[in-house]
Structure formats: C-alpha cells, structure tokens
Design a protein around this motif. Structure first.
Motif, PDB file in Angstrom:
ATOM      1  N   LEU A  94     -17.127   9.125 -32.256  1.00  0.00           N
ATOM      2  CA  LEU A  94     -18.228   9.573 -33.100  1.00  0.00           C
ATOM      3  C   LEU A  94     -19.306  10.219 -32.250  1.00  0.00           C
ATOM      4  O   LEU A  94     -19.452   9.896 -31.063  1.00  0.00           O
ATOM      5  CB  LEU A  94     -18.845   8.381 -33.856  1.00  0.00           C
ATOM      6  CG  LEU A  94     -17.962   7.598 -34.827  1.00  0.00           C
ATOM      7  CD1 LEU A  94     -18.769   6.479 -35.467  1.00  0.00           C
ATOM      8  CD2 LEU A  94     -17.369   8.505 -35.887  1.00  0.00           C
ATOM      9  N   SER A  95     -20.049  11.099 -32.859  1.00  0.00           N
ATOM     10  CA  SER A  95     -21.218  11.657 -32.179  1.00  0.00           C
ATOM     11  C   SER A  95     -22.246  10.550 -31.996  1.00  0.00           C
ATOM     12  O   SER A  95     -22.187   9.500 -32.659  1.00  0.00           O
ATOM     13  CB  SER A  95     -21.821  12.798 -32.997  1.00  0.00           C
ATOM     14  OG  SER A  95     -22.378  12.286 -34.199  1.00  0.00           O
ATOM     15  N   ASP A  96     -23.200  10.764 -31.103  1.00  0.00           N
ATOM     16  CA  ASP A  96     -24.239   9.757 -30.884  1.00  0.00           C
ATOM     17  C   ASP A  96     -24.995   9.471 -32.183  1.00  0.00           C
ATOM     18  O   ASP A  96     -25.314   8.312 -32.489  1.00  0.00           O
ATOM     19  CB  ASP A  96     -25.220  10.232 -29.806  1.00  0.00           C
ATOM     20  CG  ASP A  96     -24.597  10.228 -28.416  1.00  0.00           C
ATOM     21  OD1 ASP A  96     -23.558   9.552 -28.246  1.00  0.00           O
ATOM     22  OD2 ASP A  96     -25.136  10.902 -27.516  1.00  0.00           O
ATOM     23  N   ALA A  97     -25.253  10.524 -32.952  1.00  0.00           N
ATOM     24  CA  ALA A  97     -26.000  10.355 -34.203  1.00  0.00           C
ATOM     25  C   ALA A  97     -25.200   9.531 -35.218  1.00  0.00           C
ATOM     26  O   ALA A  97     -25.745   8.630 -35.869  1.00  0.00           O
ATOM     27  CB  ALA A  97     -26.360  11.716 -34.796  1.00  0.00           C
ATOM     28  N   ASP A  98     -23.897   9.823 -35.348  1.00  0.00           N
ATOM     29  CA  ASP A  98     -23.072   9.076 -36.297  1.00  0.00           C
ATOM     30  C   ASP A  98     -22.891   7.631 -35.847  1.00  0.00           C
ATOM     31  O   ASP A  98     -22.887   6.702 -36.671  1.00  0.00           O
ATOM     32  CB  ASP A  98     -21.706   9.748 -36.451  1.00  0.00           C
ATOM     33  CG  ASP A  98     -21.767  11.005 -37.302  1.00  0.00           C
ATOM     34  OD1 ASP A  98     -22.764  11.169 -38.028  1.00  0.00           O
ATOM     35  OD2 ASP A  98     -20.839  11.833 -37.221  1.00  0.00           O
ATOM     36  N   ALA A 100     -17.086  13.434 -39.070  1.00  0.00           N
ATOM     37  CA  ALA A 100     -16.482  12.873 -37.861  1.00  0.00           C
ATOM     38  C   ALA A 100     -15.025  13.269 -37.640  1.00  0.00           C
ATOM     39  O   ALA A 100     -14.374  12.750 -36.736  1.00  0.00           O
ATOM     40  CB  ALA A 100     -16.604  11.349 -37.897  1.00  0.00           C
ATOM     41  N   ASN A 101     -14.488  14.124 -38.475  1.00  0.00           N
ATOM     42  CA  ASN A 101     -13.107  14.578 -38.318  1.00  0.00           C
ATOM     43  C   ASN A 101     -12.113  13.419 -38.352  1.00  0.00           C
ATOM     44  O   ASN A 101     -11.160  13.371 -37.576  1.00  0.00           O
ATOM     45  CB  ASN A 101     -12.941  15.374 -37.011  1.00  0.00           C
ATOM     46  CG  ASN A 101     -11.653  16.174 -36.999  1.00  0.00           C
ATOM     47  OD1 ASN A 101     -11.155  16.608 -38.037  1.00  0.00           O
ATOM     48  ND2 ASN A 101     -11.090  16.366 -35.810  1.00  0.00           N
ATOM     49  N   ILE A 102     -12.365  12.466 -39.247  1.00  0.00           N
ATOM     50  CA  ILE A 102     -11.424  11.373 -39.478  1.00  0.00           C
ATOM     51  C   ILE A 102     -11.196  11.261 -40.986  1.00  0.00           C
ATOM     52  O   ILE A 102     -12.003  11.720 -41.787  1.00  0.00           O
ATOM     53  CB  ILE A 102     -11.939  10.029 -38.916  1.00  0.00           C
ATOM     54  CG1 ILE A 102     -13.347   9.703 -39.454  1.00  0.00           C
ATOM     55  CG2 ILE A 102     -11.929  10.038 -37.411  1.00  0.00           C
ATOM     56  CD1 ILE A 102     -13.903   8.382 -38.953  1.00  0.00           C
ATOM     57  N   THR A 103     -10.086  10.660 -41.352  1.00  0.00           N
ATOM     58  CA  THR A 103      -9.719  10.589 -42.767  1.00  0.00           C
ATOM     59  C   THR A 103     -10.536   9.534 -43.504  1.00  0.00           C
ATOM     60  O   THR A 103     -11.132   8.645 -42.893  1.00  0.00           O
ATOM     61  CB  THR A 103      -8.230  10.254 -42.918  1.00  0.00           C
ATOM     62  OG1 THR A 103      -8.001   8.921 -42.431  1.00  0.00           O
ATOM     63  CG2 THR A 103      -7.362  11.237 -42.152  1.00  0.00           C
ATOM     64  N   ASP A 104     -10.512   9.623 -44.827  1.00  0.00           N
ATOM     65  CA  ASP A 104     -11.176   8.609 -45.651  1.00  0.00           C
ATOM     66  C   ASP A 104     -10.623   7.226 -45.354  1.00  0.00           C
ATOM     67  O   ASP A 104     -11.372   6.234 -45.302  1.00  0.00           O
ATOM     68  CB  ASP A 104     -10.983   8.925 -47.136  1.00  0.00           C
ATOM     69  CG  ASP A 104     -11.701  10.195 -47.563  1.00  0.00           C
ATOM     70  OD1 ASP A 104     -12.647  10.604 -46.860  1.00  0.00           O
ATOM     71  OD2 ASP A 104     -11.319  10.773 -48.595  1.00  0.00           O
ATOM     72  N   GLU A 105      -9.298   7.140 -45.172  1.00  0.00           N
ATOM     73  CA  GLU A 105      -8.668   5.855 -44.903  1.00  0.00           C
ATOM     74  C   GLU A 105      -9.115   5.292 -43.558  1.00  0.00           C
ATOM     75  O   GLU A 105      -9.321   4.077 -43.416  1.00  0.00           O
ATOM     76  CB  GLU A 105      -7.146   5.982 -44.933  1.00  0.00           C
ATOM     77  CG  GLU A 105      -6.546   6.220 -46.317  1.00  0.00           C
ATOM     78  CD  GLU A 105      -6.758   7.648 -46.796  1.00  0.00           C
ATOM     79  OE1 GLU A 105      -6.709   7.871 -48.016  1.00  0.00           O
ATOM     80  OE2 GLU A 105      -6.984   8.539 -45.951  1.00  0.00           O
ATOM     81  N   GLN A 106      -9.278   6.157 -42.549  1.00  0.00           N
ATOM     82  CA  GLN A 106      -9.751   5.698 -41.249  1.00  0.00           C
ATOM     83  C   GLN A 106     -11.193   5.204 -41.323  1.00  0.00           C
ATOM     84  O   GLN A 106     -11.556   4.234 -40.660  1.00  0.00           O
ATOM     85  CB  GLN A 106      -9.630   6.824 -40.218  1.00  0.00           C
ATOM     86  CG  GLN A 106      -8.199   7.111 -39.799  1.00  0.00           C
ATOM     87  CD  GLN A 106      -8.117   8.329 -38.881  1.00  0.00           C
ATOM     88  OE1 GLN A 106      -8.590   9.418 -39.230  1.00  0.00           O
ATOM     89  NE2 GLN A 106      -7.520   8.146 -37.717  1.00  0.00           N
ATOM     90  N   LEU A 140     -14.540   0.959 -32.488  1.00  0.00           N
ATOM     91  CA  LEU A 140     -14.311   2.394 -32.278  1.00  0.00           C
ATOM     92  C   LEU A 140     -13.240   2.613 -31.217  1.00  0.00           C
ATOM     93  O   LEU A 140     -12.352   3.463 -31.375  1.00  0.00           O
ATOM     94  CB  LEU A 140     -15.616   3.080 -31.863  1.00  0.00           C
ATOM     95  CG  LEU A 140     -16.671   3.272 -32.955  1.00  0.00           C
ATOM     96  CD1 LEU A 140     -17.982   3.770 -32.343  1.00  0.00           C
ATOM     97  CD2 LEU A 140     -16.192   4.258 -34.019  1.00  0.00           C
ATOM     98  N   SER A 141     -13.315   1.834 -30.150  1.00  0.00           N
ATOM     99  CA  SER A 141     -12.321   1.951 -29.078  1.00  0.00           C
ATOM    100  C   SER A 141     -10.953   1.486 -29.558  1.00  0.00           C
ATOM    101  O   SER A 141      -9.928   2.130 -29.284  1.00  0.00           O
ATOM    102  CB  SER A 141     -12.763   1.123 -27.864  1.00  0.00           C
ATOM    103  OG  SER A 141     -13.995   1.586 -27.360  1.00  0.00           O
TER     104      SER A 141
END
Length: 304
Positions: free
Chosen positions: A229-233, A185-191, A222-223
């Motif tokens: 996130l992608s629909d699948a994620d 998802a191109n986000i960090t572990d902390e996120q 999420l907002s």
C-alpha cells in the motif's frame, strides 16, 4: 452419451421455463424470530420499488414487515452525513438463531458498484450486527453505501436492540476505507475483504493496547498477504483499525464470526484462482452448446 446430453439439455431448458415457486414448499412464519424485514430506499419510484420487491422475492414470504430508510436515518447512524441524501439501496433482513452468524448476498451485483458482500459483512460485525441473513438490492447502479444504513434501521426494529452509534460510524468508515483501497491499491475486492478480516482477527486475538501495536498488526498482515500500500493508504488503514481497537467490543465474541468470514473469503479467492475449474466449465458448456445445436440440426434435416 450424446443422447443423454441432449435429454439433459432439454430438461434444463424446460426447467428454466417453470416458475421457481412451482418447486418451492410454502414457507412457515417464524413465530420465535419474526418475519423478514424489507427496507426500501426512500427515493425509489413506484416502478423501482416493484423491481426491488421482485429481486428480493418478497412475494415468496408468507408475511414481511416493510420500512423505509431516508437521509434522516443516514444522519442518525453516520456522523457528518447529508440528511437530504437520496437513498435507493434496499435490503431484506431475516433474523437467524444465535450462533448462525451473518450471511450477506448482493442479489443485483450489476447495480451495487463498489461494495461487496464481504465488505458489508465486515462492516456489520464492526457495527454490532449478528445472526442474520441479509440480501441487498438496487434497481439501478449505486455505490451501495446507503444499504448499510437501512440494515441498521431494520436490525433495530427486528431485535429491539439499540446499536451503538459510535460503532455504526466506525463501520461506515470501514466501508469507505474498503472501497478506497479497492479503487486505489491495485488489489481485488476479495483481497481487501481478506486484509480487513485478518487484521480484525489479530486485534480480537491479541487485544492491542496501543496504536503502535495496531500498526505492527497491520504491517504483519500486509506482509503475510503480500499486499503493498502507499503510505497514505497504509496510514488510513491504521487509523481505522486503531478506532476499532478503542470501541467497546467484546472481542472474544468476534473470533468465531471472523473465522467464518475468513474461511468464506479464502474459499472464494481459491475458487476464483482455480483456472482448471473454469476451463472445465467452459469445455462443458461448449460441448453442451454443440450438442444442442446438433440436436436441432438433426431435427431440421429430418423435417426436410
């Protein structure tokens, strides 16, 4: 000022050569809660086991209980798992007083490649663990997923309680979702840890009764956190949180622990984003290195 920095540098260098045990007061055995449990992956070689003992500071404890976790334990706590799986991740578990919460640290971060301490803590809360200090280690690079199974086994041995297998299975799914989101998802572990924690906090507060309510909570967080996130994620995350909603959990007892975990994650995120702090750290060590260099240079000039 330079003279004091030189003295400070010298003291630092000397202190780094003194064994840590020289400063440590002898630990007392906790007769109420018991001694720490060290759980070793069953496939560790003798040399790897010694390395794990060293990084977990087993020799600093007056006494420990030692157990081994194998693929058979993996099959016990996690459905559809491989009983022949090779297990290397290890951990030391120290039981704490009620209300202390969970403290998780990874003492070999270079060898636990996918799971963060916050991910472990989140999964452990889902599984029903509480009030413990946990240190995770591995002697070589592994994903870190099997350490959770060892912690389950050690926790049952330590407390005499039996963990709900459905909860441990969902906790494993949570760990899997967390690592997949961090990868995809191109986000960090902390996120990722922050997202999971905030969603679970809302579930604990609102007590949703339907999947649709869970879906709304997920979308709201999420907002709020500005995560796409992608629909699948997103569907994977909703499926996980809907499973958590259906667990037999006293969500009122979750709130404080989730709030503590949320604060820890927020502090870590703020710390990582504080560019001014890191610039000061860099400048300090640059100056320290220059001071040490000039100190030794002046000694060489005098000797010549």
């Amino acid at each position: 000022m330079k003279r004091w920095l030189s003295i400070l540098a010298a003291l630092f260098l000397v202190a780094s050569l003194i064994p840590r045990q020289a400063f440590a007061a002898p630990k007392a055995i906790n007769e109420k809660l018991g001694v720490p449990i060290v759980v070793y992956g069953a496939n560790l070689s003798d040399s790897e086991k010694e390395k794990v003992k060293e990084v977990l500071r087993v020799d600093e404890e007056p006494e420990v209980d030692e157990i081994t976790v194998s693929g058979q334990d993996l099959a016990k706590y996690i459905s559809n798992s491989n009983p022949n799986a090779r297990m290397y991740s290890s951990a030391k578990i120290t039981r704490e007083e009620e209300g202390k919460g969970l403290t998780v640290s990874i003492v070999t971060p270079e060898n636990i490649t996918e799971v963060t301490s916050e991910m472990y803590a989140n999964a452990m809360l889902t599984a029903g663990l509480k009030d413990a200090t946990i240190e995770v280690a591995a002697p070589k690079p592994v994903t870190g997923h099997s350490a959770l199974v060892g912690i389950y086994k050690a926790y049952e041995v330590k407390t005499g309680e039996t963990l709900d297998v459905e909860r441990t299975d969902v906790a494993n799914d949570e760990l899997q979702v967390a690592t997949e989101l961090a990868d995809n998802a191109n986000i960090t572990d902390e996120q990722v840890a922050q997202l999971l924690t905030e969603i679970k906090k809302q579930i604990a507060e609102i007590d949703p009764q339907t999947r649709e309510e869970v879906e709304q909570i997920v979308q709201d967080q999420l907002s709020k956190l500005n995560i796409e996130l992608s629909d699948a994620d997103r569907q994977m995350l909703i499926d996980l949180m809907d499973r958590i909603r259906k667990l037999d959990i006293d969500f009122s007892q979750w709130k404080d622990q989730l709030s503590d975990l949320s604060s820890t994650i927020e502090e870590k995120l703020g710390f990582l984003k504080d560019e001014g702090f890191w610039e000061k750290v860099k400048n300090f060590f640059n100056k320290l290195i220059d001071t040490i260099s000039s100190w030794f240079s002046s000694k060489e000039e005098k000797s010549n």
